[in-house]
Design an enzyme around this catalytic site. Sequence first.
Site, PDB file in Angstrom:
ATOM      1  N   ASP A 190      32.164  34.344  35.283  1.00 15.05           N
ATOM      2  CA  ASP A 190      32.899  35.287  36.125  1.00 15.05           C
ATOM      3  C   ASP A 190      34.404  34.986  36.078  1.00 15.05           C
ATOM      4  O   ASP A 190      35.209  35.715  36.662  1.00 15.05           O
ATOM      5  CB  ASP A 190      32.356  35.335  37.562  1.00 15.05           C
ATOM      6  CG  ASP A 190      32.504  34.012  38.302  1.00 15.05           C
ATOM      7  OD1 ASP A 190      32.951  33.023  37.695  1.00 15.05           O
ATOM      8  OD2 ASP A 190      32.163  33.977  39.504  1.00 15.05           O
ATOM      9  N   SER A 191      34.782  33.958  35.334  1.00 19.82           N
ATOM     10  CA  SER A 191      36.204  33.736  35.028  1.00 19.82           C
ATOM     11  C   SER A 191      36.788  34.965  34.330  1.00 19.82           C
ATOM     12  O   SER A 191      38.007  35.120  34.247  1.00 19.82           O
ATOM     13  CB  SER A 191      36.386  32.494  34.132  1.00 19.82           C
ATOM     14  OG  SER A 191      35.533  32.559  33.009  1.00 19.82           O
ATOM     15  N   ASP A 202      26.674  34.672  34.420  1.00 24.59           N
ATOM     16  CA  ASP A 202      27.133  34.106  35.697  1.00 24.59           C
ATOM     17  C   ASP A 202      26.867  35.104  36.831  1.00 24.59           C
ATOM     18  O   ASP A 202      27.316  36.259  36.760  1.00 24.59           O
ATOM     19  CB  ASP A 202      28.655  33.887  35.583  1.00 24.59           C
ATOM     20  CG  ASP A 202      29.132  32.650  36.303  1.00 24.59           C
ATOM     21  OD1 ASP A 202      28.310  31.977  36.952  1.00 24.59           O
ATOM     22  OD2 ASP A 202      30.336  32.354  36.191  1.00 24.59           O
ATOM     23  N   LYS A 244      23.638  31.477  35.960  1.00 23.07           N
ATOM     24  CA  LYS A 244      24.360  30.365  36.616  1.00 23.07           C
ATOM     25  C   LYS A 244      24.744  30.822  38.015  1.00 23.07           C
ATOM     26  O   LYS A 244      25.114  31.987  38.214  1.00 23.07           O
ATOM     27  CB  LYS A 244      25.597  29.988  35.807  1.00 23.07           C
ATOM     28  CG  LYS A 244      26.397  28.842  36.441  1.00 23.07           C
ATOM     29  CD  LYS A 244      27.443  28.276  35.511  1.00 23.07           C
ATOM     30  CE  LYS A 244      28.753  29.027  35.516  1.00 23.07           C
ATOM     31  NZ  LYS A 244      29.394  29.127  36.835  1.00 23.07           N
ATOM     32  N   GLU A 266      32.389  20.777  37.898  1.00 25.57           N
ATOM     33  CA  GLU A 266      33.784  21.187  37.671  1.00 25.57           C
ATOM     34  C   GLU A 266      34.726  20.371  38.552  1.00 25.57           C
ATOM     35  O   GLU A 266      34.556  20.317  39.781  1.00 25.57           O
ATOM     36  CB  GLU A 266      33.936  22.694  37.971  1.00 25.57           C
ATOM     37  CG  GLU A 266      35.362  23.183  37.748  1.00 25.57           C
ATOM     38  CD  GLU A 266      35.478  24.699  37.620  1.00 25.57           C
ATOM     39  OE1 GLU A 266      34.456  25.408  37.618  1.00 25.57           O
ATOM     40  OE2 GLU A 266      36.629  25.169  37.520  1.00 25.57           O
TER      41      GLU A 266
END
Length: 301
Positions: free
Chosen positions: A76-77, A119, A148, A217
Amino acid sequence: MTQKTANSAQPSIDSLASAYGTLPPVSVRSQRKPVSLPRLREMHQQGEKITMLTAYDATFAAVADAAGIECILVGDSLGMVCQGLTSTVGVSLETMRHHTECVANGLRRSQSTAWLIGDLPFGSYHESREQAFRSASVLMQAGAHMVKLEGGGWTTDIVRFLVERGIPVCAHLGLTPQTVHALGGYRVQGKTGESAALLKQHAHELQDAGAAMVVLEMVPAAVAAALTTELTRCATIGIGAGKDTAGQVLVLHDMLGINLGKMPRFVRNFMDDAGNVRGAMEAYVKAVKEGSFPVDALHAW
Ligand code: KIV
């Protein structure tokens, strides 16, 4: 049926990409074994580093696969790198479905072997495990092999529900960008003894619920290393979490050096020494596999 016969009206990914010298011929690529969940487990158990990279469209995904990336994440970045948003919070499930389908189409047309992860965006799994299943089904039907989702504790039940229903799950702990406003910014997580212990507890719970992978992360390298040793059934995939995780992930635009904002400390610009995009991706794969990326002193906490 050949690519040409199937798509006679349009140029194949092969003809486009090989014109730019980006893909090896189909005959070479089709000899490779598809990356599957058992193969990823085998790599984890044998200590072979797993490479993951984000991609949001057909051609970049096909090139990443040709460069030897095992896992392609439609992250989703994409909200930040494709849509120009300032966080991932505004990304919708429909947008994720669309990009997952684009990537899946590109991988199929190029006879790719990569494992495709979709995602789940903010708001698509937070209400209930039933909502999570419906959202995960959308991404799986668009071509994902795994979904994810971010967070620990409250997500454990959701992960178990999805895994029991045949949906492989990758969890995501540490800095979870969908909760950036609650976290007060893009900050390192798990720095205190108490927060590291909670992070570890969540990771163990997610493993027990059946998560096959967990992205860590921006967590201290020592915490990620300890978790990597402790979790034997769930592969840790680090981003800003040091060199000792079972695998690494980067955002495509970051590693190509075309990030619109400030380059995160944990990134290396692989385009610097590469002649082209595929070369940069191959250099990333090589560096992760041989352990020369990341370097804890430069890219971790
Ligand atoms: O959305 C994304 O690209 C991600 C990676 C940073 C792991 O979640």
